[in-house]
Design a protein around this motif. Structure first.
Motif, PDB file in Angstrom:
ATOM      1  N   ILE A  88      57.013-104.702  84.370  1.00  0.00           N
ATOM      2  CA  ILE A  88      57.940-105.672  83.797  1.00  0.00           C
ATOM      3  C   ILE A  88      58.854-104.975  82.784  1.00  0.00           C
ATOM      4  O   ILE A  88      58.475-103.984  82.156  1.00  0.00           O
ATOM      5  N   SER A  89      60.070-105.494  82.633  1.00  0.00           N
ATOM      6  CA  SER A  89      61.069-104.923  81.717  1.00  0.00           C
ATOM      7  C   SER A  89      60.517-104.697  80.312  1.00  0.00           C
ATOM      8  O   SER A  89      59.764-105.513  79.773  1.00  0.00           O
ATOM      9  N   SER A  90      60.923-103.586  79.690  1.00  0.00           N
ATOM     10  CA  SER A  90      60.517-103.295  78.316  1.00  0.00           C
ATOM     11  C   SER A  90      61.065-104.329  77.339  1.00  0.00           C
ATOM     12  O   SER A  90      60.545-104.478  76.232  1.00  0.00           O
ATOM     13  N   ARG A 119      63.911-105.676  84.772  1.00  0.00           N
ATOM     14  CA  ARG A 119      63.717-106.754  85.738  1.00  0.00           C
ATOM     15  C   ARG A 119      62.354-107.428  85.618  1.00  0.00           C
ATOM     16  O   ARG A 119      61.406-106.871  85.093  1.00  0.00           O
ATOM     17  N   VAL A 120      62.298-108.640  86.140  1.00  0.00           N
ATOM     18  CA  VAL A 120      61.074-109.420  86.219  1.00  0.00           C
ATOM     19  C   VAL A 120      61.237-110.409  87.360  1.00  0.00           C
ATOM     20  O   VAL A 120      62.354-110.714  87.770  1.00  0.00           O
ATOM     21  N   SER A 121      60.138-110.851  87.912  1.00  0.00           N
ATOM     22  CA  SER A 121      60.125-111.871  88.963  1.00  0.00           C
ATOM     23  C   SER A 121      60.891-111.422  90.213  1.00  0.00           C
ATOM     24  O   SER A 121      60.709-110.304  90.682  1.00  0.00           O
ATOM     25  N   GLY A 194      70.115-106.158  81.121  1.00  0.00           N
ATOM     26  CA  GLY A 194      69.531-104.941  80.598  1.00  0.00           C
ATOM     27  C   GLY A 194      68.140-105.237  80.091  1.00  0.00           C
ATOM     28  O   GLY A 194      67.266-105.639  80.847  1.00  0.00           O
ATOM     29  N   GLU A 195      67.926-105.092  78.782  1.00  0.00           N
ATOM     30  CA  GLU A 195      66.603-105.318  78.208  1.00  0.00           C
ATOM     31  C   GLU A 195      66.542-106.598  77.380  1.00  0.00           C
ATOM     32  O   GLU A 195      65.482-106.940  76.867  1.00  0.00           O
ATOM     33  N   LYS A 196      67.653-107.327  77.243  1.00  0.00           N
ATOM     34  CA  LYS A 196      67.697-108.433  76.301  1.00  0.00           C
ATOM     35  C   LYS A 196      67.559-109.793  76.969  1.00  0.00           C
ATOM     36  O   LYS A 196      68.234-110.096  77.951  1.00  0.00           O
ATOM     37  N   LEU A 197      66.667-110.627  76.406  1.00  0.00           N
ATOM     38  CA  LEU A 197      66.591-112.039  76.772  1.00  0.00           C
ATOM     39  C   LEU A 197      67.356-112.798  75.707  1.00  0.00           C
ATOM     40  O   LEU A 197      67.068-112.680  74.517  1.00  0.00           O
ATOM     41  N   ASP A 198      68.362-113.585  76.114  1.00  0.00           N
ATOM     42  CA  ASP A 198      69.229-114.230  75.143  1.00  0.00           C
ATOM     43  C   ASP A 198      69.654-115.596  75.652  1.00  0.00           C
ATOM     44  O   ASP A 198      69.558-115.899  76.848  1.00  0.00           O
ATOM     45  N   ALA A 199      70.150-116.425  74.743  1.00  0.00           N
ATOM     46  CA  ALA A 199      70.685-117.731  75.122  1.00  0.00           C
ATOM     47  C   ALA A 199      72.025-117.541  75.823  1.00  0.00           C
ATOM     48  O   ALA A 199      72.813-116.671  75.449  1.00  0.00           O
ATOM     49  N   PHE A 200      72.284-118.346  76.841  1.00  0.00           N
ATOM     50  CA  PHE A 200      73.542-118.272  77.571  1.00  0.00           C
ATOM     51  C   PHE A 200      74.332-119.565  77.446  1.00  0.00           C
ATOM     52  O   PHE A 200      75.527-119.564  77.165  1.00  0.00           O
ATOM     53  N   SER A 201      73.675-120.707  77.660  1.00  0.00           N
ATOM     54  CA  SER A 201      74.364-121.986  77.602  1.00  0.00           C
ATOM     55  C   SER A 201      73.331-123.098  77.416  1.00  0.00           C
ATOM     56  O   SER A 201      72.122-122.845  77.399  1.00  0.00           O
ATOM     57  N   LYS A 202      73.822-124.321  77.277  1.00  0.00           N
ATOM     58  CA  LYS A 202      72.944-125.484  77.160  1.00  0.00           C
ATOM     59  C   LYS A 202      73.399-126.553  78.143  1.00  0.00           C
ATOM     60  O   LYS A 202      74.595-126.699  78.405  1.00  0.00           O
TER      61      LYS A 202
END
Length: 218
Positions: A88-90, A119-121, A194-202
């Motif tokens: 799984i992604s670092s 990457r994941v899933s 890349g490596e970041k999980l972030d908010a995109f929209s609501k």
């Protein structure tokens, strides 16, 4: 002895049957449900996991022990000259960085190549399939790693959530923000690049969240 073996973890969505058909190894990732340790695809099925989740069980993720990783590496290196390991992604788990550090030590240095392509899933599943195809074409482990990591920053994953419960449990949002979001029926759309999980929209509905993701992909 065969040349290049492929190994991943169960965050790829690949379980025992598919792994056997592909000729790869899959490390079962550990996690806790109500403080009891389980291993994905070994001690609990996906159906059982989701059923316990629906019933409100407390779920916490965990890294695999270094011993379990090295045990599987050592077993595979009895059969293969070298090994490509796709965890799984670092950006989502420290297990990747731990594996990278272990791969620099003997007897794994120069034989185990850890891929971190963010990457994941499903995208991670695709990376494993790509690695298998490259190995079948005769590519060696270092080259497979380089190819898989080359386009890391150009890959984007969009995730639509139906609940804020697990963002709150994971500490990614505060309880107050989760309560307000639930009250307003917010369906967040997240992105991994890349490596970041972030908010995109609501969004306010699951249908709207799906539309946002499809528009972003287009």
């Amino acid at each position: 002895m065969k040349k290049t073996g492929i190994m991943t973890d169960s965050h790829s969505g690949i379980l025992e049957n598919e792994a056997s058909k592909l000729g790869i190894a899959v490390l079962p990732m550990p996690f806790y449900i109500d403080e009891k340790l389980y291993r994905e695809g070994v001690d609990i099925s996906r159906e059982e996991f989701y059923e316990m989740l629906r019933k409100g069980a407390d779920v916490a993720t965990s890294q695999p022990s270094p011993e379990s990783v090295m045990h599987m590496w050592s077993a595979m290196l009895q059969e293969y000259e070298e090994l490509v390991y796709i965890p799984i992604s670092s950006g989502l788990s420290g297990s990747c960085m731990t594996a990278q550090a272990m791969a620099q030590e003997e007897p794994y240095a120069g034989r185990v190549f850890v891929v971190d392509n963010g990457r994941v899933s499903t995208p991670m599943h695709r990376s494993v399939l790509d690695a298998v195809e490259l190995a079948e074409k005769g590519y060696r482990a270092q080259k497979i790693k380089d190819i898989l990591e080359k386009n890391r920053q150009h890959m984007v994953i969009y995730v639509g959530l139906s609940t804020l419960t697990y963002l709150k449990k994971g500490g990614r949002i505060t309880p107050a923000a989760a309560a307000l979001g639930t009250l307003l029926r917010i369906k967040p759309v997240l992105t991994i690049q890349g490596e970041k999980l972030d908010a995109f929209s609501k969004a306010r509905t699951a249908k709207q969240a799906r539309s946002i993701m499809l528009t972003a992909l287009a």
